[in-house]
Write a protein that holds these residues in place. Structure first.
Motif, PDB file in Angstrom:
ATOM      1  N   GLY A 184     -57.162  87.070 -61.613  1.00  0.00           N
ATOM      2  CA  GLY A 184     -57.797  86.411 -60.480  1.00  0.00           C
ATOM      3  C   GLY A 184     -59.303  86.546 -60.422  1.00  0.00           C
ATOM      4  N   LYS A 185     -59.905  87.186 -61.415  1.00  0.00           N
ATOM      5  CA  LYS A 185     -61.345  87.447 -61.355  1.00  0.00           C
ATOM      6  C   LYS A 185     -62.198  86.288 -61.863  1.00  0.00           C
ATOM      7  CE  LYS A 185     -60.868  92.469 -61.719  1.00  0.00           C
ATOM      8  NZ  LYS A 185     -61.204  93.691 -62.504  1.00  0.00           N
TER       9      LYS A 185
ATOM     10  N   GLY B 280     -64.278  68.947 -66.975  1.00  0.00           N
ATOM     11  CA  GLY B 280     -64.183  67.548 -66.596  1.00  0.00           C
ATOM     12  C   GLY B 280     -64.950  66.629 -67.509  1.00  0.00           C
ATOM     13  N   LEU B 281     -65.579  65.639 -66.890  1.00  0.00           N
ATOM     14  CA  LEU B 281     -66.157  64.517 -67.624  1.00  0.00           C
ATOM     15  C   LEU B 281     -67.395  64.887 -68.430  1.00  0.00           C
ATOM     16  CD1 LEU B 281     -65.103  61.558 -67.621  1.00  0.00           C
ATOM     17  CD2 LEU B 281     -67.059  60.984 -66.195  1.00  0.00           C
ATOM     18  N   ASP B 282     -68.050  66.005 -68.107  1.00  0.00           N
ATOM     19  CA  ASP B 282     -69.286  66.349 -68.816  1.00  0.00           C
ATOM     20  C   ASP B 282     -69.051  67.096 -70.129  1.00  0.00           C
ATOM     21  OD1 ASP B 282     -68.528  68.837 -67.972  1.00  0.00           O
ATOM     22  OD2 ASP B 282     -70.391  69.305 -66.905  1.00  0.00           O
ATOM     23  N   LYS B 283     -67.769  67.228 -70.547  1.00  0.00           N
ATOM     24  CA  LYS B 283     -67.384  67.811 -71.845  1.00  0.00           C
ATOM     25  C   LYS B 283     -67.515  69.328 -71.877  1.00  0.00           C
ATOM     26  CE  LYS B 283     -69.600  63.729 -73.866  1.00  0.00           C
ATOM     27  NZ  LYS B 283     -70.614  63.250 -74.840  1.00  0.00           N
ATOM     28  N   LYS B 284     -67.841  69.942 -70.751  1.00  0.00           N
ATOM     29  CA  LYS B 284     -68.067  71.387 -70.700  1.00  0.00           C
ATOM     30  C   LYS B 284     -66.985  72.082 -69.879  1.00  0.00           C
ATOM     31  CE  LYS B 284     -73.067  70.519 -70.578  1.00  0.00           C
ATOM     32  NZ  LYS B 284     -74.302  70.683 -69.787  1.00  0.00           N
ATOM     33  N   VAL B 285     -66.759  73.351 -70.215  1.00  0.00           N
ATOM     34  CA  VAL B 285     -65.919  74.227 -69.399  1.00  0.00           C
ATOM     35  C   VAL B 285     -66.802  75.346 -68.875  1.00  0.00           C
ATOM     36  CG1 VAL B 285     -63.964  75.820 -69.383  1.00  0.00           C
ATOM     37  CG2 VAL B 285     -63.822  73.697 -70.694  1.00  0.00           C
ATOM     38  N   VAL B 286     -66.739  75.578 -67.574  1.00  0.00           N
ATOM     39  CA  VAL B 286     -67.526  76.649 -66.963  1.00  0.00           C
ATOM     40  C   VAL B 286     -66.574  77.732 -66.461  1.00  0.00           C
ATOM     41  CG1 VAL B 286     -69.245  77.266 -65.220  1.00  0.00           C
ATOM     42  CG2 VAL B 286     -69.266  74.970 -66.236  1.00  0.00           C
ATOM     43  N   LEU B 287     -66.897  78.980 -66.762  1.00  0.00           N
ATOM     44  CA  LEU B 287     -66.168  80.132 -66.216  1.00  0.00           C
ATOM     45  C   LEU B 287     -66.962  80.693 -65.051  1.00  0.00           C
ATOM     46  CD1 LEU B 287     -64.916  82.068 -69.384  1.00  0.00           C
ATOM     47  CD2 LEU B 287     -63.910  80.119 -68.212  1.00  0.00           C
ATOM     48  N   TRP B 288     -66.303  80.840 -63.909  1.00  0.00           N
ATOM     49  CA  TRP B 288     -66.931  81.313 -62.678  1.00  0.00           C
ATOM     50  C   TRP B 288     -66.338  82.655 -62.264  1.00  0.00           C
ATOM     51  CZ3 TRP B 288     -70.567  77.762 -61.100  1.00  0.00           C
ATOM     52  CH2 TRP B 288     -70.400  76.435 -61.537  1.00  0.00           C
ATOM     53  N   TYR B 289     -67.182  83.546 -61.742  1.00  0.00           N
ATOM     54  CA  TYR B 289     -66.679  84.750 -61.084  1.00  0.00           C
ATOM     55  C   TYR B 289     -66.140  84.330 -59.713  1.00  0.00           C
ATOM     56  CZ  TYR B 289     -69.274  87.436 -64.600  1.00  0.00           C
ATOM     57  OH  TYR B 289     -69.747  87.960 -65.783  1.00  0.00           O
TER      58      TYR B 289
ATOM     59  N   THR C  80     -51.952  84.444 -57.361  1.00  0.00           N
ATOM     60  CA  THR C  80     -51.122  85.326 -56.536  1.00  0.00           C
ATOM     61  C   THR C  80     -51.759  86.694 -56.367  1.00  0.00           C
ATOM     62  OG1 THR C  80     -49.856  85.951 -58.514  1.00  0.00           O
ATOM     63  CG2 THR C  80     -48.980  84.145 -57.185  1.00  0.00           C
ATOM     64  N   ILE C  81     -52.725  87.025 -57.212  1.00  0.00           N
ATOM     65  CA  ILE C  81     -53.407  88.320 -57.104  1.00  0.00           C
ATOM     66  C   ILE C  81     -54.389  88.324 -55.933  1.00  0.00           C
ATOM     67  CG2 ILE C  81     -54.907  89.979 -58.279  1.00  0.00           C
ATOM     68  CD1 ILE C  81     -52.119  89.725 -59.511  1.00  0.00           C
ATOM     69  N   THR C  82     -55.182  87.290 -55.823  1.00  0.00           N
ATOM     70  CA  THR C  82     -56.206  87.224 -54.770  1.00  0.00           C
ATOM     71  C   THR C  82     -55.773  86.416 -53.551  1.00  0.00           C
ATOM     72  OG1 THR C  82     -57.213  85.233 -55.723  1.00  0.00           O
ATOM     73  CG2 THR C  82     -58.008  87.374 -56.524  1.00  0.00           C
ATOM     74  N   GLY C  83     -54.717  85.616 -53.702  1.00  0.00           N
ATOM     75  CA  GLY C  83     -54.300  84.736 -52.619  1.00  0.00           C
ATOM     76  C   GLY C  83     -55.167  83.496 -52.480  1.00  0.00           C
ATOM     77  N   LEU C  84     -56.019  83.238 -53.471  1.00  0.00           N
ATOM     78  CA  LEU C  84     -56.936  82.101 -53.404  1.00  0.00           C
ATOM     79  C   LEU C  84     -56.316  80.842 -53.993  1.00  0.00           C
ATOM     80  CD1 LEU C  84     -60.257  83.811 -54.580  1.00  0.00           C
ATOM     81  CD2 LEU C  84     -59.818  82.900 -52.282  1.00  0.00           C
ATOM     82  N   VAL C  85     -56.720  79.701 -53.442  1.00  0.00           N
ATOM     83  CA  VAL C  85     -56.431  78.392 -54.011  1.00  0.00           C
ATOM     84  C   VAL C  85     -57.766  77.753 -54.383  1.00  0.00           C
ATOM     85  CG1 VAL C  85     -55.558  76.061 -53.546  1.00  0.00           C
ATOM     86  CG2 VAL C  85     -54.290  78.061 -52.728  1.00  0.00           C
TER      87      VAL C  85
END
Length: 344
Positions: free
Chosen positions: A76-77, A83-92, A326-331
């Motif tokens: 969950g961290k 998407g359309l810009d061909k990139k994948v971003v990893l977010w905290y 399910t770890i953080t309860g976030l959607v």
């Protein structure tokens, strides 16, 4: 206006390159489900219990173009979006600050999935490839899987077999890949929109194509169930965390199916068109009876046990991707308005 022109140019470019492909291989077709929606953001009250709340806790402009998919890491961290810009971003997830950006794909990202057991991330793209990345050391992809002859629409990790990954393309071909040896180990037909392994058990693979979901035995590739009832193409499928229930979403219908022994393949809940254009779904991470549905500009919270819904204004465009931890309860919600939001 510049973004619109850029996206249109991108769509036209790929139409020219793949003009002899099916519509599923067309960029504009993939991201054009959000034309209009007549629904007002007024919903019927959803009853769960007095402690239940669902509010936006954070948001970020995730891209210069439409965002179509997102997924949480198993702890969950981290949240990945693409998407359309061909990139994948990893977010905290605690801050929605970017950790890194992955930029090896040459066309739009269609799906992004973290491994449930090891720190790996996989991505699929209209460039007909699947890439696997080290989520901790992400300078470049560890594997690039080649072999699909059409745009790769979706992928998933097996929950128990760390070496196994699955992908499907716009021509309906499903491929199993070995991460360790970098080879395709199995090919069969019947998936075009999305593939998802059954969590926990990993016995089944759900594959959506047209208006049917096929449930395959992972070991034998025998189709155990054909889930039929949708009249329009299915955009999204998701399992509940136990692997006993599967939800499927088309523009005008949401269905929940039981895969429990005794009533396997039975539709146990059905939500019909009510003004929203349904597109994506995820089971609420804390309340098993609630399905969160992504629509055009709105989230629909459906209490399946009471068949009551609540509609919430959420984005300015189509909500193309949803994820839950399910770890953080976030959607998390990913939208064509270029925004990613977190809810709890």
């Amino acid at each position: 206006m510049k973004d619109v022109v850029t996206e249109l140019e991108t769509a036209l470019e790929y139409q020219q390159e793949d003009k002899d492909r099916s519509l599923d291989d067309n960029v504009e077709s993939f991201v054009s489900h959000d034309d209009t929606n007549p629904r007002d953001p007024i919903g019927r009250y959803i009853h769960v219990n007095k402690e239940f709340t669902f509010t936006e806790v954070n948001s970020v402009r995730a891209s210069a173009s439409k965002v179509v998919c997102c997924h949480f890491s198993s702890d969950g961290k981290l949240l990945a979006s693409g998407g359309l810009d061909k990139k994948v971003v990893l977010w905290y997830t605690d801050s929605l600050k970017p950790k890194t950006t992955l930029e090896e794909h040459s066309s739009l990202i269609t799906d992004v999935r973290f491994s449930p057991s090891i720190p790996l991330l996989a991505t699929s793209s209209f460039d007909k490839t699947v890439r696997v990345w080290d989520a901790d050391n992400h300078g470049y992809s560890l594997r690039t899987f080649l072999g699909h002859s059409a745009s790769v629409m979706s992928l998933d990790f097996h929950p128990n077999k760390d070496d196994l990954i699955c992908s499907c393309d716009g021509d309906g071909e499903i491929r199993y890949w070995s991460i360790n040896n970098g080879r395709c180990v199995r090919i069969f037909k019947s998936g075009a929109a999305q593939v998802r392994f059954q969590p926990c058990h990993g016995r089944f693979l759900a594959a959506a194509a047209s208006n049917i979901v096929s449930i395959f035995d992972v070991e034998t590739q025998i189709c155990r169930h054909l889930l039929q009832g949708h009249t329009k193409p299915i955009y999204s499928v998701c399992w509940d965390p136990t692997g006993e229930y599967l939800a499927s979403v088309s523009e005008d219908s949401v269905r929940v199916w039981s895969l429990m022994a005794g009533n396997e393949g039975e539709c146990i809940h059905d939500l019909s068109f009510n003004g929203d254009k349904f597109h994506s779904c995820v089971f609420h991470p804390s309340y098993a009876s609630i399905l969160v549905i992504g629509c055009y500009q709105h989230l629909e919270l459906w209490n399946m046990s009471e068949n009551k819904t609540m509609t919430m204004s959420a984005h300015e465009g189509l909500i193309a991707g949803l994820a839950a931890s399910t770890i953080t309860g976030l959607v998390a919600s990913a939208s064509h308005d270029k925004i990613v939001k977190l809810w709890k």
